[in-house]
Design a protein around this motif. Structure first.
Motif, PDB file in Angstrom:
ATOM      1  N   ASP A 190       0.967  -1.189  -0.043  1.00 52.73           N
ATOM      2  CA  ASP A 190       0.092  -0.013   0.046  1.00 52.73           C
ATOM      3  C   ASP A 190       1.009   1.229  -0.029  1.00 52.73           C
ATOM      4  O   ASP A 190       1.688   1.439   0.966  1.00 52.73           O
ATOM      5  CB  ASP A 190      -0.871  -0.061   1.319  1.00 52.73           C
ATOM      6  CG  ASP A 190      -1.881   1.059   1.247  1.00 52.73           C
ATOM      7  OD1 ASP A 190      -1.811   2.413   0.689  1.00 52.73           O
ATOM      8  OD2 ASP A 190      -3.003   0.946   1.926  1.00 52.73           O
TER       9      ASP A 190
ATOM     10  N   CYS B 227      -0.103   6.487   2.379  1.00 52.67           N
ATOM     11  CA  CYS B 227      -0.643   6.514   3.660  1.00 52.67           C
ATOM     12  C   CYS B 227      -0.272   7.510   4.445  1.00 52.67           C
ATOM     13  O   CYS B 227       0.779   8.268   4.217  1.00 52.67           O
ATOM     14  CB  CYS B 227      -0.362   5.189   4.595  1.00 52.67           C
ATOM     15  SG  CYS B 227      -0.869   3.744   3.942  1.00 52.67           S
TER      16      CYS B 227
ATOM     17  N   VAL C 109       4.404  -0.977   3.069  1.00 49.72           N
ATOM     18  CA  VAL C 109       3.593   0.089   3.292  1.00 49.72           C
ATOM     19  C   VAL C 109       4.488   1.385   2.969  1.00 49.72           C
ATOM     20  O   VAL C 109       5.611   1.351   3.482  1.00 49.72           O
ATOM     21  CB  VAL C 109       2.899   0.135   4.715  1.00 49.72           C
ATOM     22  CG1 VAL C 109       3.754   0.381   5.807  1.00 49.72           C
ATOM     23  CG2 VAL C 109       1.868   1.107   4.759  1.00 49.72           C
TER      24      VAL C 109
ATOM     25  N   GLY D 108      -2.354   3.018  -3.996  1.00 52.68           N
ATOM     26  CA  GLY D 108      -2.458   3.050  -2.617  1.00 52.68           C
ATOM     27  C   GLY D 108      -3.978   3.455  -2.113  1.00 52.68           C
ATOM     28  O   GLY D 108      -4.646   3.968  -2.913  1.00 52.68           O
TER      29      GLY D 108
ATOM     30  N   GLY E 154      -4.392  -1.837  -2.661  1.00 55.06           N
ATOM     31  CA  GLY E 154      -3.012  -2.437  -2.816  1.00 55.06           C
ATOM     32  C   GLY E 154      -2.602  -2.847  -3.857  1.00 55.06           C
ATOM     33  O   GLY E 154      -3.400  -3.000  -4.764  1.00 55.06           O
TER      34      GLY E 154
END
Ligand code: AMP
Ligand code: ZN
Ligand code: FE
Ligand code: FE
Length: 288
Positions: A11, A14, A40, A249, A266
């Motif tokens: 992902d 964020c 991530v 993402g 993802g």
């Protein structure tokens, strides 16, 4: 019966409490492990402040999770705001730290202007209250929205955007930020790759992305929760035509109402690896 095998997912977009997310960098890492992500990227708005803590937390998972150091830079091209993701950047890069500082100051000046305009409409909100909510983070409209809700001027953050802060509303004040070219250059100097964020939700033209590629852009975020049906295919084709790398993402902000879930958009880890190899190529061409 065991669940069907899913290839490891990354992902690559964020946010945390260092900008307008609600999880700390450490909590984001823990949440990513919980949902089974292999990688991530931490891409807070205009700041690299969370990267050290996130990297340390990822390190302590003993290799269970790869943390991709990143940033989402608000930039300006003509009269448009374009968000540029920097991925695989050096977390301690002095240029990105400088840029974080100046973008943070610009965000504070803009918050003050937004409050001036709200005051003209009879909504008296103090900058100090907004800065207290932001608690040292990169200050943005979500923090102002929270104070509007606390003062009873809206029943939710979403309503605060709908009435006061969203597109075309009184508090929709542009940021004085770096140019898109400067953002791309800063990311490259920090050893990273530059990816244009959510081009479908910003409704960019292919020709605009073409001119960004001429300025050094490396990739396009083709998978994003605000992309509508058809956007991903359309931007995947553009990426192919312009020889740009795909990324994607969830733009996770902590899982509040309306927020896409961590890992929900993802991408295969191989996309993350390709972006990292491109970053390594840049670093070889221009070592620091
Ligand atoms: P800013 O950085 O001040 O321009 O604020 C942009 C951020 O506000 C986005 O990254 C989202 O987290 C949030 N946001 C934008 N539009 C909305 C909306 N309509 N409702 C709730 N949050 C929003
Ligand atoms: Zn945000
Ligand atoms: Fe964005
Ligand atoms: Fe974002």
């Amino acid at each position: 019966m065991s669940p069907p095998e899913q290839p490891p997912q990354a992902d690559l977009h964020c946010h945390t409490t260092c900008s307008d997310g609600t999880l700390s960098p450490e909590a984001l890492v823990a949440a990513a492990v919980d949902v089974g992500l292999a990688a991530v990227a931490l891409t807070d708005h205009d700041t690299v402040a969370g990267l050290g803590a996130a990297l340390a937390a990822a390190e302590s998972t003993g290799g269970a999770l790869r943390l991709v150091p990143g940033i989402e830079i608000s930039s300006r091209k003509g009269d448009r705001e374009i968000h540029v993701l920097g991925l695989h950047v050096r977390p301690d890069d002095p240029g990105l730290r400088r840029l974080s500082r100046s973008q943070g100051e610009a965000r504070e000046r803009r918050a003050a202007r937004i409050l001036d305009r709200l005051r003209e409409r009879g909504l008296g909100i103090d900058l100090d209250d907004v800065l207290a909510v932001a608690a040292g983070a990169s200050v943005g409209r979500p923090h102002i929205a929270e104070v509007l809700v606390a003062h009873g001027h809206a029943s939710s953050v979403a309503e605060a955007f709908g009435r006061w802060l969203g597109h075309g509303r009184v508090g929709d004040v542009p940021k004085e930020v770096v140019s898109t070219t400067e953002a791309i250059e800063a990311i490259h100097r920090a050893g990273g790759v530059a990816v244009v964020a959510h081009p479908g939700s910003t409704r960019l033209r292919e020709s605009t992305v073409g001119s960004l590629r001429d300025a050094g852009l490396d990739g396009i975020e083709i998978r994003h929760p605000r992309h509508r049906r058809g956007d991903e295919e359309r931007w995947r084709a553009v990426a192919r035509r312009l020889e740009l790398l795909p990324s994607g993402g969830s733009d996770f902000h902590g899982g509040g109402r309306g927020d896409a879930g961590l890992g929900s958009h993802g991408v295969p880890v191989s996309w993350c690896d390709r972006l990292e190899r491109r970053a390594a190529d840049h670093r070889r061409e221009s070592p620091r």
